[in-house]
Design a protein around this motif. Structure first.
Motif, PDB file in Angstrom:
ATOM      1  N   LEU A 204      11.143   6.583  53.477  1.00  0.00           N
ATOM      2  CA  LEU A 204      11.511   5.217  53.131  1.00  0.00           C
ATOM      3  C   LEU A 204      11.695   4.355  54.385  1.00  0.00           C
ATOM      4  O   LEU A 204      11.360   3.175  54.390  1.00  0.00           O
ATOM      5  CB  LEU A 204      12.792   5.214  52.296  1.00  0.00           C
ATOM      6  N   GLU A 205      12.222   4.940  55.442  1.00  0.00           N
ATOM      7  CA  GLU A 205      12.374   4.201  56.699  1.00  0.00           C
ATOM      8  C   GLU A 205      10.997   3.790  57.229  1.00  0.00           C
ATOM      9  O   GLU A 205      10.814   2.668  57.707  1.00  0.00           O
ATOM     10  CB  GLU A 205      13.109   5.056  57.735  1.00  0.00           C
TER      11      GLU A 205
ATOM     12  N   ALA B  93       9.214  -1.291  51.570  1.00  0.00           N
ATOM     13  CA  ALA B  93      10.492  -0.934  50.942  1.00  0.00           C
ATOM     14  C   ALA B  93      11.596  -1.726  51.637  1.00  0.00           C
ATOM     15  O   ALA B  93      11.428  -2.203  52.763  1.00  0.00           O
ATOM     16  CB  ALA B  93      10.751   0.573  51.048  1.00  0.00           C
ATOM     17  N   GLU B  94      12.748  -1.840  50.958  1.00  0.00           N
ATOM     18  CA  GLU B  94      13.868  -2.605  51.504  1.00  0.00           C
ATOM     19  C   GLU B  94      15.150  -1.800  51.324  1.00  0.00           C
ATOM     20  O   GLU B  94      15.428  -1.300  50.235  1.00  0.00           O
ATOM     21  CB  GLU B  94      13.987  -3.948  50.773  1.00  0.00           C
ATOM     22  N   ARG B  95      15.918  -1.676  52.407  1.00  0.00           N
ATOM     23  CA  ARG B  95      17.200  -0.981  52.311  1.00  0.00           C
ATOM     24  C   ARG B  95      18.260  -1.986  51.884  1.00  0.00           C
ATOM     25  O   ARG B  95      18.580  -2.919  52.630  1.00  0.00           O
ATOM     26  CB  ARG B  95      17.555  -0.345  53.651  1.00  0.00           C
TER      27      ARG B  95
ATOM     28  N   TRP C 292      17.804   1.869  48.024  1.00  0.00           N
ATOM     29  CA  TRP C 292      16.557   1.271  48.506  1.00  0.00           C
ATOM     30  C   TRP C 292      15.851   0.557  47.359  1.00  0.00           C
ATOM     31  O   TRP C 292      15.796   1.063  46.240  1.00  0.00           O
ATOM     32  CB  TRP C 292      15.624   2.359  49.054  1.00  0.00           C
TER      33      TRP C 292
ATOM     34  N   ARG D 157       9.759   1.044  55.102  1.00  0.00           N
ATOM     35  CA  ARG D 157      10.485  -0.207  55.374  1.00  0.00           C
ATOM     36  C   ARG D 157       9.879  -0.918  56.583  1.00  0.00           C
ATOM     37  O   ARG D 157       9.696  -2.140  56.572  1.00  0.00           O
ATOM     38  CB  ARG D 157      11.965   0.100  55.627  1.00  0.00           C
TER      39      ARG D 157
END
Length: 655
Positions: A450-451, A459-461, A467, A454
């Motif tokens: 996911l990092e 993707a967005e934290r 997320w 992002r």
């Protein structure tokens, strides 16, 4: 003007201000940037920028010489192709120079098929290690490929290169520090020249763009013409006659393109140079292009050229070069040939390496020729920066096209509720299903992905452990991976040839083929040889009690790969322990192993890293990225044949 002291004044101009920011020094910084960019070589003179009324192409040494070089050249002048590359050493990497020098002096490039021999201005035996050492503080480096059209006739290519570099010294007004290696392994003998980016005073050597673009080539043409004399009308005509039938972009095509008006060539009143492109040759070429579907008749002595004629012919020329490369690699072996093209739907290609080299020697883009298990030969272009040394002759390699949707992306999308993926929810689900590995590590792997997504804007934290992801995340992520891996991926499956894998203790590629059932293996070519080696491997495993024969079937032992890998590791560990005196501490499944990375060990089961914790050592699966951290302390988590590396102390910095 009065003589009173209080009327006297002195002008004290302040620093120039940027017209955009109004801050002092802004204008000077802008000029500095222009000068810095202008010093970069290899751009055509037409691509110039103006700074303070001066052309960027005129900055640097050799501009005046570029304007005067070649004035004596006539239509019969000898032709020389020069390719130039300006390399900023800091950007290229610490090993760039060493790798390039090793490549140009490799085996198989001299007249007799032996190792290349580096030379310099005054020596026939240049020390490349010493040259690399002298240039370690340089900002940049120039790399040239000098290819005279009539290199075979020059005979003394070394002497020709030295004379050319001497003329360059005169043009640039400084002595030059360079080494060169002649290559005779292609249809066009050529010379690789590596020039340091320092002049005789120790300052940065800045060469004018127009000298790089035209001046150096004109000097090379002058020298070749002096040595061999101008080409005769017969030589010119014979050269053009050969171009009539060629399936590549030729000088005849260039002439036709220049004569075309709105894509139509009219030879009714063609005003061509009879010595260089007689009308009969142009007509012959147009007829050949018509047969190839690249032009069509448009009346008497008129032809309409296809708009994409140049890129099409250039691509055909490249494909012809590829075919000749594959034929040389295969020798007398007869195979159907194919070019591996990464992209959606491209089928993986698996085969052994029968040839390798650089498709673009200047940009150092490599290629492999694979004898595939499907019975065909495949040409595989390697991603930029790939080192050929990691693919030895006979090694087994797999090439894959555009990335497929990853399982981790599908899991994230499947667990997302209302577009939100929550780590605590994922962790709870995993803990409710015991026996599926370490839940914490599994979730950590998803967070690492996911990092990466992002950073790519996919993707967005929202907050810690939460997320926001799109519903079509798997497809978007697959498209992102495909763009990032435009050349596909090429993986070394085994550094050992298959015949050496038949009787080794270790988890080999042959064992994986036995387990998979040898899917897609043809009965001819390398596929036929593979079937025989699989039979021999089965016999060896039966001898060692790791398989049983039931009629025509061979039943393999449970956990065959793990057993073979462990035996391989134990034997290697005994050897390392004998060398170092340190006891062996086997890695425990799922637990962290820490230590200083000392070296890597190449086994039949793959490459392993030796971690020394001061009390003993462990062997864990190796990954290319850790090689840059030799001598540093690292932590790894081993699960079977896979490994997760934690680099440094940064939280979450793992691979």
């Amino acid at each position: 003007m009065t003589s009173r002291d209080d009327d006297r004044f002195r002008v004290r101009p302040g620093p120039p201000k940027s017209p955009r920011t109004g801050q002092p020094g802004g204008g000077q910084r802008f000029v500095s940037r222009v000068l810095r960019e202008a010093s970069k070589a290899g751009v055509k003179p037409s691509q110039t920028a103006r700074a303070g009324g001066r052309s960027a192409a005129k900055l640097g040494r050799g501009h005046v010489a570029a304007q005067t070089a070649g004035r004596r050249l006539g239509p019969g002048a000898r032709r020389v192709v020069i390719k130039a590359r300006y390399v900023v050493l800091k950007q290229a990497g610490a090993r760039s120079v060493e790798t390039h020098l090793r490549y140009i002096e490799r085996e198989g490039v001299d007249r007799d098929g032996g190792k290349g021999h580096a030379y310099g201005p005054t020596t026939d035996h240049a020390d490349l290690a010493d040259f690399e050492q002298r240039g370690r503080g340089d900002r940049h480096q120039f790399r040239f490929i000098v290819s005279p059209e009539d290199a075979q006739q020059l005979e003394d290519l070394r002497g020709y290169t030295r004379h050319l570099m001497t003329r360059m010294e005169g043009d640039l007004g400084t002595s030059l520090d360079w080494v060169a290696v002649d290559h005779w392994n292609t249809d066009n003998p050529h010379t690789h020249v590596v020039l340091r980016g320092r002049d005789q005073t120790g300052q940065d050597l800045v060469i004018a763009r127009d000298y790089i673009a035209t001046g150096m080539r004109q000097r090379a043409c002058e020298l070749a013409t002096e040595w061999l004399g101008p080409r005769t009308e017969r030589e010119i005509r014979e050269g053009l006659l050969r171009e009539v039938e060629q399936e590549r972009w030729t000088s005849l095509d260039r002439g036709l393109q220049q004569q075309a008006r709105d894509g139509v060539v009219d030879l009714t009143t063609a005003d061509s140079d009879a010595a260089r492109s007689p009308r009969t040759l142009l007509i012959g070429r147009l007829q050949r292009l018509t047969d190839m579907g690249l032009s069509q008749t448009d009346g008497m002595n008129r032809w309409r050229l296809r708009p994409d004629i140049e890129p099409t012919l250039r691509a055909m020329g490249e494909r012809g070069d590829i075919v000749r490369t594959m034929q040389r690699a295969l020798g007398s072996q007869q195979r159907e040939m194919a070019v591996f093209t990464p992209g959606d739907g491209a089928q993986p290609v698996v085969g052994r390496v029968v040839g390798k080299g650089l498709a673009d020697e200047l940009q150092e883009r490599g290629y492999l020729v694979l004898d595939g298990i499907d019975g065909r030969a495949h040409y595989v272009a390697l991603p930029a920066g790939t080192e050929l040394e990691q693919f030895p002759a006979g090694a087994v390699v797999e090439a894959r096209g555009s990335a497929e949707a990853r399982a981790v992306d599908k899991t994230i999308a499947g667990l997302a509720e209302g577009g939100l993926y929550r780590t605590d929810h994922h962790l709870a689900l995993l803990r409710a299903q015991p026996g599926r590995g370490d839940p914490q590590e599994t979730v950590a792997a998803h967070v690492r992905r996911l990092e990466a997504l992002r950073r790519a804007g996919l993707a967005e934290r929202v907050t810690e452990g939460v997320w926001r992801v799109p519903a079509d995340l798997p497809e978007r992520a697959r498209h992102h991976d495909a763009q990032r891996l435009t050349s596909g991926s090429v993986t070394l499956q085994s550094h050992l040839p298959v015949e050496r894998q038949t009787r080794v203790i270790g988890s080999t590629w042959l064992d994986r083929q036995l387990i998979a059932g040898a899917v897609g293996v043809a009965d001819k070519g390398f596929g036929g040889e593979l079937r025989e080696t699989l039979r021999q491997r089965s016999d060896f495993l039966i001898e060692r009690g790791l398989a049983e024969r039931h009629g025509t079937r061979v039943v393999l032992a449970r956990n065959l790969l793990g057993t073979l890998r462990q035996r391989d590791l134990d034997a290697a560990a005994r050897g390392v322990a004998g060398e170092t005196g340190l006891p062996y501490r086997p890695a425990v499944e799922g637990e962290r192993v820490s230590g200083v990375y000392r070296r890597n060990v190449l086994l039949a089961s793959g490459r392993f890293a030796m971690l020394d914790d001061g009390l003993g050592f462990s062997l864990v699966p190796w990954k290319p990225v850790i090689e840059k951290r030799l001598g540093q302390r690292m932590t790894a988590i081993v699960r079977g044949s896979t490994v997760t590396w934690e680099l440094g102390r940064q939280r979450g910095l793992t691979i």
